[in-house]
Write a protein that holds these residues in place. Structure first.
Motif, mmCIF file in Angstrom:
data_model
loop_
_atom_site.group_PDB
_atom_site.id
_atom_site.type_symbol
_atom_site.label_atom_id
_atom_site.label_comp_id
_atom_site.label_asym_id
_atom_site.label_seq_id
_atom_site.Cartn_x
_atom_site.Cartn_y
_atom_site.Cartn_z
ATOM 1 N N ARG A 2 0.931 -1.084 0.018
ATOM 2 C CA ARG A 2 0.152 -0.077 -0.093
ATOM 3 C C ARG A 2 0.873 1.273 0.001
ATOM 4 O O ARG A 2 0.511 2.150 -0.769
ATOM 5 N N GLU A 3 1.766 1.250 0.672
ATOM 6 C CA GLU A 3 2.660 2.485 1.047
ATOM 7 C C GLU A 3 3.352 2.721 -0.225
ATOM 8 O O GLU A 3 3.932 3.730 -0.666
ATOM 9 N N GLN A 4 3.814 1.573 -1.007
ATOM 10 C CA GLN A 4 4.618 1.840 -2.297
ATOM 11 C C GLN A 4 3.699 2.380 -3.170
ATOM 12 O O GLN A 4 4.161 3.232 -4.143
ATOM 13 N N LYS A 5 2.501 2.215 -3.456
ATOM 14 C CA LYS A 5 1.644 2.584 -4.548
ATOM 15 C C LYS A 5 0.735 3.626 -3.936
ATOM 16 O O LYS A 5 0.392 4.339 -5.115
ATOM 17 N N VAL A 6 0.521 3.973 -2.798
ATOM 18 C CA VAL A 6 -0.611 4.953 -2.631
ATOM 19 C C VAL A 6 0.054 5.845 -1.548
ATOM 20 O O VAL A 6 -0.171 7.274 -1.922
ATOM 21 N N GLY A 7 1.109 5.558 -0.808
ATOM 22 C CA GLY A 7 1.651 6.602 0.053
ATOM 23 C C GLY A 7 1.929 6.147 1.422
ATOM 24 O O GLY A 7 1.264 5.074 1.691
ATOM 25 N N PRO A 8 2.573 6.645 2.013
ATOM 26 C CA PRO A 8 2.923 6.200 3.676
ATOM 27 C C PRO A 8 1.506 6.631 4.408
ATOM 28 O O PRO A 8 0.644 7.287 4.360
ATOM 29 N N LEU A 9 1.172 5.508 5.324
ATOM 30 C CA LEU A 9 0.237 5.769 6.441
ATOM 31 C C LEU A 9 0.574 6.640 7.495
ATOM 32 O O LEU A 9 1.710 6.872 7.643
#
Length: 212
Positions: A135-142
């Motif tokens: 998720r963080e690779q594709k959308v951004g950090p949580l």
């Protein structure tokens, strides 16, 4: 919280639940299921159009939700992972743990066929990244504190929010004017129950509610 698979019943029944009568066909709903540990399990439910083989099609649909597959002790070489589960539910009104259905959109049959829209929705949901690293690779950090540390730093809440954002970006749902995805998620969560969901573990909600 991410092991809950409800709405779970595949039985067909005629319901007298006044709330169930509010369910709209060809519509997308956020689902909230009663907490088992610390939060409400969440997913997306797409109600079906009339189906001749199902007496009450209003209550049938397809449930999409993120599920965590725990490590299999008998197969230590296989790591735990997040999966997208999709399954047909013939009568959502029979679910014992469903707390809230919150409508986020209704398909318009005058523009494109319902089947084409359903396939588009399925494609978008299948492309929403699963797992924290992915998720963080594709959308951004949580944000700090997001995700369940026990479940590899991810959870169904993150997936559902990302799924709503992806559906909106693809034009498959249109949020009310002035509302962001964060606003929709916060409003629906507030309707589900108390901020501290742990206080509701094991509590009888007395059935589910439908918000249109």
């Amino acid at each position: 919280m991410d092991h809950v698979l409800e709405p779970e019943s595949d039985s067909i029944s005629t319901t007298s639940n006044a709330e169930a009568e509010k369910i709209q066909r060809n519509s997308l709903y956020l689902t909230f299921n009663a907490p088992q540990v610390d939060e409400y399990h969440r997913g997306i439910f797409l109600t079906h159009p009339p189906i001749p083989t199902i007496p009450d099609p209003r209550y049938s649909g397809t449930l999409f939700h993120a599920s965590y597959a725990s490590p299999d002790p008998s197969r230590p070489s296989l790591p735990p992972k997040w999966l997208l589960e999709q399954r047909v539910v013939k009568d959502v009104s029979t679910s014992q743990s469903l707390v809230l259905l919150y409508r986020i959109g209704t398909l318009d049959s005058t523009t494109t066929s319902i089947d084409a829209q359903f396939q588009a929705i399925r494609h978008v949901l299948e492309t929403v990244p699963l797992g924290r690293e992915n998720r963080e690779q594709k959308v951004g950090p949580l944000k700090e504190g997001e995700g369940n540390s026990v479940l590899d730093g991810y959870d169904c809440v993150i997936w559902t929010r990302d799924a709503v954002a992806a559906l909106a970006a693809a034009g498959l749902i249109v949020l009310e004017e002035g509302k962001s995805v964060e606003t929709v998620m916060a409003e629906s969560r507030a309707m589900a129950g108390p901020a501290d969901a742990r206080t509701m573990v094991g509590v009888d909600f007395g059935g589910f509610r439908v918000f249109n």
